[in-house]
Design a protein around this motif. Structure first.
Motif, PDB file in Angstrom:
ATOM      1  N   SER A  49       0.863  -1.179   0.000  1.00 42.84           N
ATOM      2  CA  SER A  49       0.000   0.000   0.000  1.00 42.84           C
ATOM      3  C   SER A  49       0.904   1.235   0.000  1.00 42.84           C
ATOM      4  O   SER A  49       2.118   1.120   0.025  1.00 42.84           O
ATOM      5  N   TRP A  50       0.287   2.418  -0.042  1.00 40.67           N
ATOM      6  CA  TRP A  50       1.044   3.657  -0.093  1.00 40.67           C
ATOM      7  C   TRP A  50       0.479   4.616   0.938  1.00 40.67           C
ATOM      8  O   TRP A  50      -0.737   4.715   1.112  1.00 40.67           O
ATOM      9  N   LYS A  51       1.383   5.324   1.614  1.00 42.41           N
ATOM     10  CA  LYS A  51       0.964   6.352   2.561  1.00 42.41           C
ATOM     11  C   LYS A  51       1.400   7.702   2.001  1.00 42.41           C
ATOM     12  O   LYS A  51       2.574   7.928   1.735  1.00 42.41           O
ATOM     13  N   TYR A  52       0.414   8.569   1.800  1.00 42.71           N
ATOM     14  CA  TYR A  52       0.662   9.920   1.285  1.00 42.71           C
ATOM     15  C   TYR A  52       0.410  10.922   2.400  1.00 42.71           C
ATOM     16  O   TYR A  52      -0.586  10.827   3.115  1.00 42.71           O
ATOM     17  N   THR A  53       1.297  11.896   2.511  1.00 45.19           N
ATOM     18  CA  THR A  53       1.105  12.979   3.464  1.00 45.19           C
ATOM     19  C   THR A  53       0.966  14.281   2.682  1.00 45.19           C
ATOM     20  O   THR A  53       1.744  14.541   1.754  1.00 45.19           O
ATOM     21  N   ALA A 101      -3.877   6.409   3.577  1.00 45.99           N
ATOM     22  CA  ALA A 101      -3.310   5.165   3.069  1.00 45.99           C
ATOM     23  C   ALA A 101      -4.097   4.756   1.828  1.00 45.99           C
ATOM     24  O   ALA A 101      -5.328   4.812   1.806  1.00 45.99           O
ATOM     25  N   ILE A 102      -3.379   4.360   0.797  1.00 45.31           N
ATOM     26  CA  ILE A 102      -3.977   4.028  -0.497  1.00 45.31           C
ATOM     27  C   ILE A 102      -3.789   2.546  -0.783  1.00 45.31           C
ATOM     28  O   ILE A 102      -2.656   2.039  -0.749  1.00 45.31           O
ATOM     29  N   ILE A 103      -4.880   1.859  -1.066  1.00 49.77           N
ATOM     30  CA  ILE A 103      -4.803   0.445  -1.436  1.00 49.77           C
ATOM     31  C   ILE A 103      -4.385   0.330  -2.908  1.00 49.77           C
ATOM     32  O   ILE A 103      -4.500   1.296  -3.673  1.00 49.77           O
TER      33      ILE A 103
END
Length: 195
Positions: A116-120, A157-159
């Motif tokens: 997954s990806w975590k974007y701030t 958080a992006i799936i």
């Protein structure tokens, strides 16, 4: 009214400036289902269909929209997240989204976390918008849950599905994005400030 569940990506094919307006032509797989005067969210910006030709349709953004969103930075061949207005009686899979962008945010960090990806994202806290952990936020039209919340920034958080089917996969550090804060949170914040 929208839900923040993106239907498809569109590709910007043309941008024409007329006085202070932009006429934006988009190529999309949903064009054949559109009608003149329909509302479509483009990266979370509600724009009205004013023309349709083959697989392309055109919308117009006025100065107010250009000033408060990232529309002014769009370029030919950019991908935009698209969602048609919700139907009454349908499931509300995301959250209540108006398509009225509050202001622009900036991507501060991107972290891949084992699938997954975590974007701030950072935003201007002086405009009195806020996020809360586990609350809703709309980023470029995508309904998301806030993971971390601070005064002027938040993370989501992006799936993999969202990463592959929205323009999140084009973001880099510094990418400007459209933010619509949760409408219920905005009303609560306004009531609190006038007491």
């Amino acid at each position: 009214m929208f839900t923040g569940i993106i239907e498809t990506l569109g590709t910007i094919k043309d941008i024409k400036k007329e006085e202070e307006n932009f006429h934006i032509t988009v190529n999309s797989s949903i064009t054949n289902e559109l009608k003149i005067d329909q509302s479509v969210a483009h990266n979370g910006v509600c724009l009205t269909v004013v023309g349709i030709e083959n697989d392309n349709y055109t919308v117009t953004a006025i100065k107010e929209t250009i000033d408060k969103t990232n529309v002014g930075s769009w370029k030919i061949n950019d991908f935009v997240n698209l969602e048609r207005a919700m139907k009454l009686g349908d499931r509300l899979d995301g959250h209540i989204v108006q398509g009225h962008v509050d202001h622009i945010g900036v991507c501060k960090s991107i972290e891949e976390t084992n699938g997954s990806w975590k974007y701030t994202f950072e935003y201007d806290a002086s405009l009195n918008n806020l996020t809360i952990e586990k609350g809703s936020i709309t980023v470029n039209g995508v309904s998301l849950t806030v993971v971390d919340s601070k005064i002027n920034e938040f993370s989501v958080a992006i799936i993999p599905y969202t990463y592959q089917h929205t323009n999140f996969n084009t973001f880099v550090i510094g990418t400007k994005i459209n933010l619509e804060f949760d409408v219920i949170g905005k009303y609560v914040s306004k009531l609190h400030s006038i007491r």
